[in-house]
Scaffold this active site. Structure first.
Site, PDB file in Angstrom:
ATOM      1  N   ASN A 207       0.815  -1.219   0.000  1.00 34.60           N
ATOM      2  CA  ASN A 207       0.000   0.000   0.000  1.00 34.60           C
ATOM      3  C   ASN A 207       0.853   1.276   0.000  1.00 34.60           C
ATOM      4  OD1 ASN A 207       0.881  -0.145   2.610  1.00 34.60           O
ATOM      5  ND2 ASN A 207      -1.116  -0.524   3.522  1.00 34.60           N
TER       6      ASN A 207
ATOM      7  N   ARG B 211       3.310   7.256  11.299  1.00 35.69           N
ATOM      8  CA  ARG B 211       2.745   6.766  12.552  1.00 35.69           C
ATOM      9  C   ARG B 211       2.541   7.950  13.495  1.00 35.69           C
ATOM     10  NH1 ARG B 211       1.276   3.129  10.078  1.00 35.69           N
ATOM     11  NH2 ARG B 211       1.770   0.919  10.304  1.00 35.69           N
TER      12      ARG B 211
ATOM     13  N   GLN C 183      -4.562   3.670  18.461  1.00 38.60           N
ATOM     14  CA  GLN C 183      -5.667   3.496  17.514  1.00 38.60           C
ATOM     15  C   GLN C 183      -6.575   2.365  17.986  1.00 38.60           C
ATOM     16  OE1 GLN C 183      -3.442   5.190  13.525  1.00 38.60           O
ATOM     17  NE2 GLN C 183      -4.200   3.139  13.490  1.00 38.60           N
TER      18      GLN C 183
ATOM     19  N   HIS D  43      -7.343   6.151  10.239  1.00 44.83           N
ATOM     20  CA  HIS D  43      -6.222   5.529   9.510  1.00 44.83           C
ATOM     21  C   HIS D  43      -6.753   4.780   8.275  1.00 44.83           C
ATOM     22  CE1 HIS D  43      -2.220   3.131  10.069  1.00 44.83           C
ATOM     23  NE2 HIS D  43      -2.404   3.520   8.825  1.00 44.83           N
TER      24      HIS D  43
END
Ligand code: NDP
Length: 402
Positions: free
Chosen positions: A147, A285, A314, A333
């Site tokens: 990704n 991050r 998260q 995210h």
């Protein structure tokens, strides 16, 4: 036979999709550096389906159960009463995605004596205590490159939306206004600005390449220098450290992994070195930035804007200050979990599992920890140690939203 615990994000609030916006997903034939896309022997899902949520199961159930394995899929991952915690005692493999990370702390790893493989369906294995995995000789692997371009596209979108003040302008339309002056009082052109990336790996370099046609000055810092030919082609300025880079640029994009060396890299001291009115886009991050220092910098005007999709922990609790700080363009995210990316990383997970069960080597570029040490991409891009400290805070999200 193995037991696999797979932690995925919840289905959409209105249920698992029955139809999709498009009938197909466009995929590259090969990644930009020549790496091949995942090569499992077969897949049991339709490319373009929602695979990353609980009902999507990463397309793994048929494959695993037909080979006699047990698959547990859950979104319940935080707090001692979570399904993840209940299932760990006899788990051989844990799979999760960075978007909804199963924080594999030392304590959780200790609860799972059979654990042999921790798999990241995506890129970025900082949610696993890598030191604990090294000490226990557990393999950690991720689907390198799956990704990276998805994120690079998102970074370019976020840089443009911050600099051009897109989100507040959109909100004026939704509110029924025509407030041109309100919209443009913080709107600039990107052209001729200086843009710098912290790290020029797969994502960082792809961002630089995509920004070149915008006629900006391009800068980078990385632990390893890019080939001279690439520096020339993109007319790059290399900086010997992050401090030098942030002093020279208007926009910083952060594209390094989170590991002990990069945790809280953007703290008050680093932010104070940036030009007044700089922008930060962080899709790497959340913990690379000091949460409260970012809020202070936006409030003081040191930063003109901050955007990204990564938080710590998260899911972010409802009272996380990045939800309400001024001039931000945060999303949950999502950048690396477009339907296009999911097709690739679900296939990559299947490839890694096939290798694991058939005792074939996992591709070196997928390995983060192997044989009791950092390996493959892990040896290149991470440092030993643990970056999961404080992750128990994620349990507050469920409690607050319950
Ligand atoms: P790569 O491994 O290709 O690139 C990482 C780069 O970071 C490498 O060039 C590495 O340098 C560099 N690096 C490591 N430590 C430092 C440091 N201390 N200072 C400066 N540079 C450093 O990974 P990707 O580009 O594919 O992904 C990068 C990160 O982006 C991931 O680790 C993940 O955290 C995040 N990510 C986020 C996603 C999202 O959905 N938001 C999805 C995918 C990734 P070198 O190897 O030269 O030492």
């Amino acid at each position: 036979m193995a037991k696999i615990v797979c932690v995925l994000y919840d289905d959409p609030v209105d249920g698992y999709p029955k139809t999709y916006a498009r009938d197909d997903v466009a995929q590259p034939k090969i990644y930009a550096d020549g790496q091949t896309l995942p090569t499992p022997k077969a897949i049991d899902f339709k490319p373009g389906a929602l695979l990353g949520s609980v009902s999507g199961e990463l397309g793994l159930r048929k494959f695993l159960e037909s080979n006699g394995h047990t698959l547990v899929v859950t979104s319940s991952k935080d707090g001692a009463d979570s399904v993840l915690d209940r299932e760990l005692h006899d788990a051989d493999i844990v799979i999760s995605q960075p978007f909804w990370p199963a924080y594999m702390t030392k304590e959780r790893i200790a609860k799972a004596p059979n654990l042999k493989l921790i798999l990241t369906a995506g890129i970025g294995s900082d949610h696993t205590d890598l030191q604990a995995a090294i000490d226990r000789n557990i393999t950690v692997a991720e689907v390198t490159f799956c990704n990276s371009i998805s994120v690079a596209e998102h970074v370019v979108m976020m840089i443009l939306s911050l600099v051009r003040n897109y989100i507040p302008s959109y909100q004026w339309v939704v509110k029924g206004g025509w407030n041109i002056a309100d919209c443009v009082a913080r709107s600039y052109d990107l052209e001729a600005m200086q843009v710098g990336t912290v790290a020029a790996g797969r994502i960082g370099l792809a961002v630089l390449r995509r920004l070149k046609p915008f006629d900006v000055g391009l800068h980078y810092f990385d632990r390893h220098r890019l080939p001279e030919s690439v520096e020339k082609e993109l007319n790059l300025t290399f900086h010997p450290n992050v401090e030098s880079l942030v002093k020279a640029v208007d926009v910083v994009t952060i594209n390094c992994p989170l590991h002990p060396e990069t945790e809280h890299l953007f703290n008050d001291a680093m932010l104070s070195k940036m030009k007044r009115g700089s922008y930060i886009v962080n899709t790497a991050r959340g913990k690379i930035c000091d949460r409260d220092a970012i809020v202070r910098a936006l409030e003081s005007g040191r930063l003109a804007g901050y955007a990204g999709d990564v938080w710590f922990p998260q899911p972010a609790p409802a009272d996380h200050p990045w939800r309400t700080m001024p001039h931000h363009g945060m999303t949950p995210h999502i950048s690396g979990t477009s339907l296009t990316a999911q097709t690739r990383y679900a296939a990559g997970v299947r490839e890694i599992l096939e290798c694991f069960f058939e005792n074939r080597p996992i591709r070196d570029e997928y390995l983060v920890v192997n044989g009791g040490k950092l390996a493959g991409v892990g040896a290149h891009s991470y440092s030993e140690g643990d970056a999961t400290g404080g992750s128990e805070e994620a349990a507050r999200f469920k409690k607050q939203s319950a």
